[in-house]
Design a protein around this motif. Structure first.
Motif, PDB file in Angstrom:
ATOM      1  N   GLU A  38      -5.779  -5.624  12.251  1.00  0.00           N
ATOM      2  CA  GLU A  38      -6.083  -4.334  12.876  1.00  0.00           C
ATOM      3  C   GLU A  38      -7.508  -3.926  12.549  1.00  0.00           C
ATOM      4  O   GLU A  38      -7.995  -4.205  11.450  1.00  0.00           O
ATOM      5  CB  GLU A  38      -5.096  -3.280  12.343  1.00  0.00           C
TER       6      GLU A  38
ATOM      7  N   ILE B  45      -3.391   5.066  15.270  1.00  0.00           N
ATOM      8  CA  ILE B  45      -3.108   3.632  15.227  1.00  0.00           C
ATOM      9  C   ILE B  45      -1.853   3.350  16.049  1.00  0.00           C
ATOM     10  O   ILE B  45      -1.038   4.246  16.276  1.00  0.00           O
ATOM     11  CB  ILE B  45      -2.928   3.107  13.777  1.00  0.00           C
ATOM     12  N   ALA B  46      -1.744   2.101  16.505  1.00  0.00           N
ATOM     13  CA  ALA B  46      -0.541   1.660  17.219  1.00  0.00           C
ATOM     14  C   ALA B  46       0.418   1.146  16.157  1.00  0.00           C
ATOM     15  O   ALA B  46       0.153   0.122  15.529  1.00  0.00           O
ATOM     16  CB  ALA B  46      -0.904   0.562  18.205  1.00  0.00           C
ATOM     17  N   VAL B  47       1.507   1.863  15.956  1.00  0.00           N
ATOM     18  CA  VAL B  47       2.364   1.572  14.805  1.00  0.00           C
ATOM     19  C   VAL B  47       3.350   0.434  15.089  1.00  0.00           C
ATOM     20  O   VAL B  47       4.133   0.488  16.037  1.00  0.00           O
ATOM     21  CB  VAL B  47       3.144   2.834  14.365  1.00  0.00           C
ATOM     22  N   LEU B  48       3.268  -0.571  14.237  1.00  0.00           N
ATOM     23  CA  LEU B  48       4.215  -1.679  14.289  1.00  0.00           C
ATOM     24  C   LEU B  48       5.235  -1.457  13.183  1.00  0.00           C
ATOM     25  O   LEU B  48       4.879  -1.428  12.005  1.00  0.00           O
ATOM     26  CB  LEU B  48       3.476  -3.003  14.054  1.00  0.00           C
TER      27      LEU B  48
ATOM     28  N   SER C  54      -4.804  -4.217   7.759  1.00  0.00           N
ATOM     29  CA  SER C  54      -5.610  -3.188   8.418  1.00  0.00           C
ATOM     30  C   SER C  54      -6.906  -2.903   7.651  1.00  0.00           C
ATOM     31  O   SER C  54      -7.956  -3.454   7.953  1.00  0.00           O
ATOM     32  CB  SER C  54      -4.766  -1.927   8.551  1.00  0.00           C
TER      33      SER C  54
ATOM     34  N   LEU D  73      -4.598  -5.638  16.653  1.00  0.00           N
ATOM     35  CA  LEU D  73      -4.428  -4.266  17.145  1.00  0.00           C
ATOM     36  C   LEU D  73      -5.742  -3.510  17.052  1.00  0.00           C
ATOM     37  O   LEU D  73      -6.361  -3.497  15.980  1.00  0.00           O
ATOM     38  CB  LEU D  73      -3.391  -3.517  16.300  1.00  0.00           C
TER      39      LEU D  73
ATOM     40  N   LYS E  44       7.725  -2.285   4.807  1.00  0.00           N
ATOM     41  CA  LYS E  44       8.017  -2.678   6.194  1.00  0.00           C
ATOM     42  C   LYS E  44       8.007  -4.177   6.422  1.00  0.00           C
ATOM     43  O   LYS E  44       8.590  -4.650   7.403  1.00  0.00           O
ATOM     44  CB  LYS E  44       7.032  -2.011   7.171  1.00  0.00           C
TER      45      LYS E  44
ATOM     46  N   ILE F 243      -3.149   3.376   4.602  1.00  0.00           N
ATOM     47  CA  ILE F 243      -3.706   4.039   5.791  1.00  0.00           C
ATOM     48  C   ILE F 243      -2.644   4.923   6.446  1.00  0.00           C
ATOM     49  O   ILE F 243      -2.957   5.954   7.037  1.00  0.00           O
ATOM     50  CB  ILE F 243      -4.257   3.008   6.822  1.00  0.00           C
ATOM     51  N   THR F 244      -1.368   4.553   6.335  1.00  0.00           N
ATOM     52  CA  THR F 244      -0.325   5.329   7.019  1.00  0.00           C
ATOM     53  C   THR F 244       0.012   6.623   6.278  1.00  0.00           C
ATOM     54  O   THR F 244       0.416   7.603   6.900  1.00  0.00           O
ATOM     55  CB  THR F 244       0.947   4.478   7.264  1.00  0.00           C
TER      56      THR F 244
ATOM     57  N   VAL G 259       1.034  -5.844   8.959  1.00  0.00           N
ATOM     58  CA  VAL G 259      -0.286  -5.546   9.524  1.00  0.00           C
ATOM     59  C   VAL G 259      -1.326  -5.595   8.404  1.00  0.00           C
ATOM     60  O   VAL G 259      -1.139  -4.958   7.367  1.00  0.00           O
ATOM     61  CB  VAL G 259      -0.318  -4.138  10.162  1.00  0.00           C
TER      62      VAL G 259
HETATM   63  N1  LIG Z   1      -0.705  -0.361  12.975  1.00  0.00           N
HETATM   64  C1  LIG Z   1       0.062  -0.309  11.899  1.00  0.00           C
HETATM   65  N2  LIG Z   1       1.385  -0.278  12.021  1.00  0.00           N
HETATM   66  C2  LIG Z   1       2.148  -0.211  10.932  1.00  0.00           C
HETATM   67  N3  LIG Z   1       1.694  -0.165   9.693  1.00  0.00           N
HETATM   68  C3  LIG Z   1       0.377  -0.196   9.523  1.00  0.00           C
HETATM   69  N4  LIG Z   1      -0.371  -0.172   8.415  1.00  0.00           N
HETATM   70  C4  LIG Z   1      -1.640  -0.225   8.800  1.00  0.00           C
HETATM   71  N5  LIG Z   1      -1.755  -0.285  10.115  1.00  0.00           N
HETATM   72  C5  LIG Z   1      -0.493  -0.275  10.612  1.00  0.00           C
END
Ligand SMILES: Nc1ncnc2[nH]cnc12
Length: 189
Positions: A167, A33-36, A139, A182, A70, A108-109, A137
């Motif tokens: 996402e 995954i692209a982490v935000l 997801s 995303l 976050k 998911i993380t 996010v």
């Molecule tokens: N792409 C993402 N970045 C950060 N936290 C997430 N949780 C689920 N998907 C994520």
């Protein structure tokens, strides 16, 4: 991938003119995954809060609700922009939280099950009120489902769901007020 492109292992994100390159991070053997991560990123958090506040201007909500950890800066910034208070659903129970409500969610993380708690004082603050659920996010929807469960238990009504990014399957998140989408990145084993 182009080896001369320094961002080849990242995904571009533009929020209200603020550009970031999100690092790709493997979360399962066959998925990245692209982490935000907005923690520490005041400029991006502010840009996102301002844009979400505009998108939510016509929605009648009394309280912002988010989940640790976050997205807490986003809830705070949106609170400042909207003039509404915010509540944080916690991942660990502390004695000062009194008669808290709780429910489970799968991250998911981390790939692990987590419990979300709604503090007794926050429970009183949202009972019978219109809430906006806010996340960085959205997801898999697991956190969102847990947040909805807690809102139902607390007799709060969900007036809106807002996130910086959705996402995965975009169609699934048509109801979410989001600033960007995303993709996820399947990996060959
Ligand atoms: N792409 C993402 N970045 C950060 N936290 C997430 N949780 C689920 N998907 C994520």
């Amino acid at each position: 991938m182009n080896p001369t492109d320094s961002h080849s292992n990242s995904h571009p994100l533009n929020i209200n003119g603020v550009q970031r390159h999100l690092p790709l991070f493997k979360v399962q053997p066959d998925l990245a995954i692209a982490v935000l991560n907005i923690l520490g990123d005041t400029e991006l958090t502010e840009a996102a809060a301002a844009a979400l506040q505009q998108r939510m201007a016509d929605i009648d909500f009394d309280v912002i609700v988010t989940a640790e950890a976050k997205s807490i800066p986003l809830a705070y910034a949106l609170s400042v922009h909207s003039g509404r208070p915010y509540v944080v659903l916690r991942k660990n129970y502390k004695s000062y939280m009194g008669e808290a409500l709780s429910t489970e969610t799968l991250s998911i993380t981390t790939g692990k099950t987590q419990t979300l708690y709604l503090d007794a004082k926050d429970r009183a603050a949202i009972q019978g009120r219109q809430v906006a659920l806010v996340d960085d996010v959205v997801s898999t929807g697991s956190t969102l489902a847990a947040m909805r469960t807690l809102m139902a238990q607390a007799e709060a009504e969900v007036a809106a769901v807002a996130a910086i990014c959705t996402e995965g399957n975009a169609e699934q998140w048509a109801e979410v007020i989001a600033l960007a989408h995303l993709p996820v990145f399947p990996l060959s084993a």
